[in-house]
Enzyme design. Structure first.
Site, PDB file in Angstrom:
ATOM      1  N   GLU A   1     -28.714  32.930 -74.091  1.00 23.43           N
ATOM      2  CA  GLU A   1     -27.355  33.718 -74.482  1.00 23.43           C
ATOM      3  C   GLU A   1     -26.605  33.557 -75.570  1.00 23.43           C
ATOM      4  O   GLU A   1     -26.081  34.342 -76.153  1.00 23.43           O
ATOM      5  CB  GLU A   1     -26.293  33.883 -73.091  1.00 23.43           C
TER       6      GLU A   1
ATOM      7  N   SER B   1     -17.438  24.148 -10.053  1.00 30.02           N
ATOM      8  CA  SER B   1     -17.620  22.801  -9.743  1.00 30.02           C
ATOM      9  C   SER B   1     -17.656  21.815 -10.890  1.00 30.02           C
ATOM     10  O   SER B   1     -17.797  20.765 -10.492  1.00 30.02           O
ATOM     11  CB  SER B   1     -18.949  22.648  -8.672  1.00 30.02           C
TER      12      SER B   1
END
Length: 693
Positions: A85, A345
């Site tokens: 680029e 429980s």
């Protein structure tokens, strides 16, 4: 002289004009700065303890734009990007004159645009200030903005803006979002082929999308690879090998884990773009997978919730609020880790722990499992049958209700609630009710997070830890007295570690307990090894009954599978603390061989004699025995009343000898809280709690 004077005047005027021009340009630059504030809008991210992405949120305009630094990206990608680029990126000041001249010459020669002159800085300018049309004025503005950006930002910062804002098709912006969407991984681990594709896409993000334009994507990837090879970014043959790699043909979803916690993070700090948690993504993935798969086998309205924590730090490493956040039939949006439900429980182990601590029972003490009436309260076992005489160890492993209530009646419901408060666990009682015996069988409300926090203390030798996920609560040690003494906690863990795994599950080396609430509304299972504790809840978020669910049959298999799929290695349970051991029933003091209660809650063969009373040390005393210096002295023990012989117990462990004298000695193991108990020949007991210094 006149000529020289004219020259000087002319030079001065030129300098004044130049200075005015520079001043004007500088003033214009300050008056019309680039809109860099627009670059600050990024997707909010929720991260795990290692910085891995758990979930991202789209920006207000619906974009996936993840903030990206240079360190977040594979270095080869950056080299390929610059080579393709903007080869002179690190040398120019925003505009590359050579590239502009080349592009102009090619345009004049060919009559069309052959190559562009946009630098990465110019592309950043376009990304943060999009142009509506392609025109000469727009291009000139881009030139100006690029120079302005270069004046304000470093090259690394400019690169990071590009990496964050570059378009990749659809609503994907930035290399991190693209890497996650196309390859399912962060860009720091890109292959050469993957990096080349991501370099090529921003030039025409819609026309080159690999999920829609496969052939075009392949061609432009090869173009980038060829350029990288020419510029010596890649080694010999590397580009050819990369060209043969597959190209993704579909777009993946971005990570979306811990939905409830992520939403909580956004609610707490809506303006922050990064939220750190204590979760571990690999563990979270495993737990969510198990919750989703197991819920699919249950009723459509049934959900699953889990909490997994490190008992050494209190950090919650996995948290699943529901089987599927987006499943409306299961009310998936409700975080069931924070909702009070009946624990069934699952509180029984703490009752037994108190009984061990007070010396009321040992593991092999015989206790009755027969119908009983506690002032009108008549507990029944889950299967409506009774076992008769059983050992305390068997009673806890079989989760028998009557023995648990017998022990709770002896230790006191209020004392149990006080112990929970030591661990910052606060079960919710029905309105206007005091703690009663029903709490031992689930007659309170508790959240899954709090239940796991209580078990974390049990697994941590009684030392309470505050569990936290880094967002809603912070983890850490809870100062103060222990939930249970280490010896009592070990006895409970030792019993639970020998409970058979549920049918179809293999042994894992964990201790665990299950529970089922009244009316089959909740199924629970909580287990721990030497490092982690995991809690599972199954039920309907609307509190409706689910016929057939039970802790052992429904929640326990999920617990075992979740422990396995979490990926954490099983850590062996810690060894017994000094002096703690299982004692055979025949070797127990006579008062501990069988547990039965009178109205006082203790064994009593006769009421004619005065019960024993410990006169030294007194209750709550702090006794300096030199523990800090490392040379501990024995402690004198004195009692009054009772019938000889006497059995002394320290933290539930019998001392070496039975004595007929009313004085004795005890050598502590170290500093800290201890419970001393004396039991006489008639089975009557007295206890004091002291602190050894």
């Amino acid at each position: 002289m006149k000529f020289q004077r004219k020259i000087l005047i002319g030079c001065g005027a030129s300098l004044a004009v130049l200075a005015g021009l520079v001043f004007g340009l500088d003033a214009a630059d300050k008056a019309f700065p680039p809109p860099l504030e627009k670059a600050g809008v990024v997707s909010a991210e929720v991260l795990d303890a290692d910085g891995q992405l758990l979930r991202a949120f789209a920006t207000p305009e619906g974009r996936w734009r993840l903030k990206t630094s240079v360190a977040d990206v594979d270095p080869r990608f950056l080299k390929m990007l610059v080579a393709y680029e903007d080869q002179r990126f690190f040398d120019h000041s925003g505009v590359d004159p050579l590239a502009v001249g080349r592009a102009a010459l090619q345009f004049v020669t060919n009559g069309r645009v052959v190559s562009g002159a946009s630098t990465l800085s110019m592309q950043v300018a376009r990304l943060i200030e999009p142009r509506e049309t392609r025109s000469l004025s727009a291009k000139l503005l881009q030139f100006v903005r690029a120079v302005q950006i270069e004046r304000r930002l470093s090259k690394e910062h400019i690169l990071e803006l590009y990496l964050t804002h570059a378009p990749y098709g659809g609503n994907l912006e930035g290399v991190r979002a693209a890497s996650l969407a196309y390859f399912g991984k962060e860009p720091r681990r890109l292959t050469v082929a993957e990096a080349a594709l991501l370099v090529a896409l921003p030039q025409s993000p819609e026309g080159r999308r690999p999920d829609r334009h496969f052939e075009t994507a392949k061609i432009v990837r090869e173009r980038v690879l060829m350029r990288a090879a020419v510029e010596d970014v890649l080694g010999d043959g590397e580009a050819d090998r990369a060209a043969g790699d597959a190209i993704p043909t579909r777009r993946l979803h971005l990570p979306a884990y811990a939905a409830h916690l992520a939403e909580a993070a956004i609610r707490k700090e809506p303006r922050s773009d990064r939220h750190s948690t204590t979760l571990r993504r690999s563990i979270q993935q495993g737990l969510e997978h198990v919750a989703r798969e197991t819920a699919a086998k249950l009723s459509p309205r049934v959900s699953v919730a889990m909490v997994m924590a490190d008992i050494t730090t209190g950090e919650i490493v996995g948290e699943v609020g529901s089987a599927d956040y987006f499943d409306a039939s299961r009310s998936g949006w409700i975080d069931m880790t924070r909702v009070n439900r009946s624990p069934g429980s699952t509180l029984k182990p703490f009752i037994y722990g108190l009984a061990f601590e007070q010396g009321l029972v040992s593991q092999e003490t015989i206790i009755e499992d027969r119908p009983a009436d506690f002032f009108g309260y008549r507990p029944k076992n889950f299967d409506m049958s009774y076992q008769g005489d059983v050992s305390v160890r068997q009673a806890l492993q079989l989760s028998l209700n009557v023995p648990a209530v017998r022990l709770l009646d002896a230790v006191g419901p209020s004392r149990l609630m006080v112990r929970f408060r030591r661990a910052e666990v606060r079960p919710v009682l029905p309105p206007n009710e005091a703690p009663g015996l029903a709490i031992g069988l689930g007659g309170v409300g508790i959240t899954l997070k709090d239940l796991v926090q209580a078990y974390a203390a049990l697994a941590n030798r009684g030392q309470p830890m505050r569990l936290g996920n880094g967002i809603e609560d912070q983890p850490g040690l809870i100062d103060g007295e222990p939930l249970l003494e280490p010896t009592a906690a070990w006895h409970v863990a030792d019993i639970l570690s020998d409970v058979l795994p549920p049918q179809g599950s293999r042994r894992l080396g964990i201790a665990y307990k299950t529970g089922t609430s009244y009316g089959y509304r909740d199924a629970w299972s909580v287990g721990f090894d030497g490092r982690y504790v995991l809690g599972v809840w199954v039920g309907r978020p609307d509190n409706g009954a689910v016929p057939g669910i039970a802790g052992y049959q429904t929640a326990a298999p999920i617990l075992f599978e979740a422990f396995s799929k979490s990926g954490v290695p099983i850590t062996p349970l810690p060894a017994a603390p000094a002096g703690a051991m299982r004692i055979a029933q025949s070797e127990l003091p006579i008062s501990q061989r069988r547990f039965s209660t009178t109205s006082s809650g203790l064994i009593s063969a006769s009421t004619r004699e005065r019960a024993p009373q410990i006169v030294y040390p007194p209750e709550g005393a702090k006794v300096d025995l030199g523990a800090r210096s490392g040379e501990i002295s024995p402690l004198a023990l004195k009692l009054q009343g009772g019938r000889a012989p006497f059995r002394w117990l320290a933290n539930g462990r019998p001392l070496a000898e039975i004595s007929r004298r009313r004085t004795s000695e005890w050598m502590p193991d170290g500093a800290g809280y201890s419970t001393l108990t004396v039991i006489d020949a008639a089975g009557r007991a007295a206890s004091v709690r002291i602190f050894v210094e």
